[in-house]
Design an enzyme around this catalytic site. Structure first.
Site, PDB file in Angstrom:
ATOM      1  N   SER A  43      -6.624   0.451   3.592  1.00 17.03           N
ATOM      2  CA  SER A  43      -7.175  -0.259   2.441  1.00 17.03           C
ATOM      3  C   SER A  43      -7.810  -1.559   2.886  1.00 17.03           C
ATOM      4  CB  SER A  43      -6.080  -0.577   1.429  1.00 17.03           C
ATOM      5  OG  SER A  43      -6.585  -1.485   0.471  1.00 17.03           O
TER       6      SER A  43
ATOM      7  N   GLN B 101       0.833  -1.209   0.000  1.00 15.99           N
ATOM      8  CA  GLN B 101       0.000   0.000   0.000  1.00 15.99           C
ATOM      9  C   GLN B 101       0.864   1.254   0.000  1.00 15.99           C
ATOM     10  OE1 GLN B 101      -3.356  -0.163   2.908  1.00 15.99           O
ATOM     11  NE2 GLN B 101      -2.574  -2.196   3.282  1.00 15.99           N
TER      12      GLN B 101
ATOM     13  N   GLU C 135     -17.063   2.775  -6.717  1.00  9.54           N
ATOM     14  CA  GLU C 135     -16.149   1.816  -7.363  1.00  9.54           C
ATOM     15  C   GLU C 135     -16.928   0.555  -7.714  1.00  9.54           C
ATOM     16  OE1 GLU C 135     -12.598   0.850  -5.206  1.00  9.54           O
ATOM     17  OE2 GLU C 135     -11.909   2.920  -5.086  1.00  9.54           O
TER      18      GLU C 135
ATOM     19  N   TRP D   6     -16.118  -1.905  -9.338  1.00  7.13           N
ATOM     20  CA  TRP D   6     -15.253  -3.082  -9.480  1.00  7.13           C
ATOM     21  C   TRP D   6     -14.788  -3.657  -8.141  1.00  7.13           C
ATOM     22  CZ3 TRP D   6     -14.116   1.891 -11.213  1.00  7.13           C
ATOM     23  CH2 TRP D   6     -13.258   2.634 -10.390  1.00  7.13           C
ATOM     24  N   HIS D   7     -15.008  -2.961  -7.042  1.00  7.79           N
ATOM     25  CA  HIS D   7     -14.468  -3.402  -5.748  1.00  7.79           C
ATOM     26  C   HIS D   7     -15.548  -4.141  -4.949  1.00  7.79           C
ATOM     27  CE1 HIS D   7     -11.877  -2.647  -2.008  1.00  7.79           C
ATOM     28  NE2 HIS D   7     -13.026  -3.065  -1.503  1.00  7.79           N
TER      29      HIS D   7
ATOM     30  N   ASP E 149     -10.644  -6.296  -6.500  1.00 10.23           N
ATOM     31  CA  ASP E 149     -11.079  -5.507  -7.646  1.00 10.23           C
ATOM     32  C   ASP E 149     -11.159  -6.457  -8.824  1.00 10.23           C
ATOM     33  OD1 ASP E 149     -10.868  -3.237  -6.067  1.00 10.23           O
ATOM     34  OD2 ASP E 149      -8.859  -2.739  -6.805  1.00 10.23           O
TER      35      ASP E 149
ATOM     36  N   ALA F  16      -6.180   4.410  -0.979  1.00  7.24           N
ATOM     37  CA  ALA F  16      -6.259   4.381   0.480  1.00  7.24           C
ATOM     38  C   ALA F  16      -4.878   4.595   1.080  1.00  7.24           C
ATOM     39  CB  ALA F  16      -6.814   3.041   0.927  1.00  7.24           C
TER      40      ALA F  16
ATOM     41  N   HIS G 239      -8.219  -3.951   1.101  1.00 11.09           N
ATOM     42  CA  HIS G 239      -7.502  -5.047   0.439  1.00 11.09           C
ATOM     43  C   HIS G 239      -6.566  -5.770   1.410  1.00 11.09           C
ATOM     44  CE1 HIS G 239      -8.717  -4.476  -3.817  1.00 11.09           C
ATOM     45  NE2 HIS G 239      -8.917  -3.222  -3.439  1.00 11.09           N
TER      46      HIS G 239
HETATM   47 ZN   LIG Z   1     -10.395  -2.109  -4.421  1.00 14.42          ZN
END
Ligand SMILES: [Zn+2]
Length: 231
Positions: free
Chosen positions: A148, A122, A201, A203-204, A157, A143, A150
């Site tokens: 994040s 990150q 978003e 896609w997330h 994503d 982020a 993630h």
């Molecule tokens: Zn994402």
């Protein structure tokens, strides 16, 4: 009387020590550290399970948070996806495989773009984005390290063959309407930017488990709102 005065004196001294301790900057520092989510046990945290863990700008993960059960889901990833970014928390990874298979049955071809992201990565992503797109863009879309989702291993994503995953694409529409059936939610929906702290978003997606995902989808709410309702 004398004895009582002695007690009062001791209490005053103790009080002063505690007060001085409260002003110690090192104590403040350790409190700050505690505000980070550390080593959440995926089986027994609050709100049923930590598949509901909240990671956002106010609830960052610690530098050393890493899920212990990361595996690579058996799905297609972009050739540019780094090895680290192909990993997900085990249960989320299995659910993602089902989601991709479910999509394929309806002729929707999804591709993995980026899943797990360590704290170290990150930091690198943020530096790269600032260098290539500027501070304003990075602030809006990237982020800060620890913030994040993630890093939880529960988010990914996704993209499509056209690499154009906006809300008008059939893949994004399918995802918005069907992800909940597999235990995923669209984590950053349109119109909820003030609650999630992130721009839309499509896609997330984020794994929360089927029950929570269905409720979040049915009520058209965010994870933040869902968790606030549970308290
Ligand atoms: Zn994402």
């Amino acid at each position: 009387m004398k004895l009582k005065n002695k007690f009062v004196g001791i209490i005053l001294v103790l009080g002063t020590i505690i007060f001085v301790g409260g002003g110690n900057p090192l104590i403040g520092l350790s409190n700050h550290k505690d505000s980070y989510i550390k080593n959440q046990n995926l089986e027994n945290t609050t709100a049923n399970s930590s598949y509901l863990m909240l990671v956002n700008k106010e609830n960052p993960l610690s530098l050393d948070y890493k899920p212990s059960n990361l595996i690579k889901p058996n799905i297609k990833f972009l050739s540019s996806t780094s090895d680290e970014s192909k990993y997900m928390e085990e249960k989320a990874a299995k659910a993602l495989e089902e989601l991709f298979q479910g999509a394929k049955k309806e002729n929707i071809i999804l591709i993995g773009s980026s899943a797990y992201r360590s704290y170290r990565s990150q930091v690198r992503v943020l530096k790269d984005e600032i260098n290539s797109k500027g501070v304003d863009y990075a602030n809006k879309y990237v982020a800060k390290p620890g913030k994040s989702e993630h890093q939880s291993g529960l988010a990914i994503d996704v993209t499509n063959e056209a690499r154009c995953f906006d809300k008008t694409s059939p893949e994004a529409q399918w995802l918005a309407n069907n992800a909940y059936k597999f235990g995923f939610i669209l984590r950053y929906p349109e119109g909820k930017e003030d609650i999630t702290g992130y721009n839309y978003e499509p896609w997330h997606i984020r794994y929360v488990g089927k029950d929570a995902a269905k409720e979040i989808y049915d009520k058209n709410i965010t994870l933040e709102e869902y968790l606030a309702d549970m308290v």
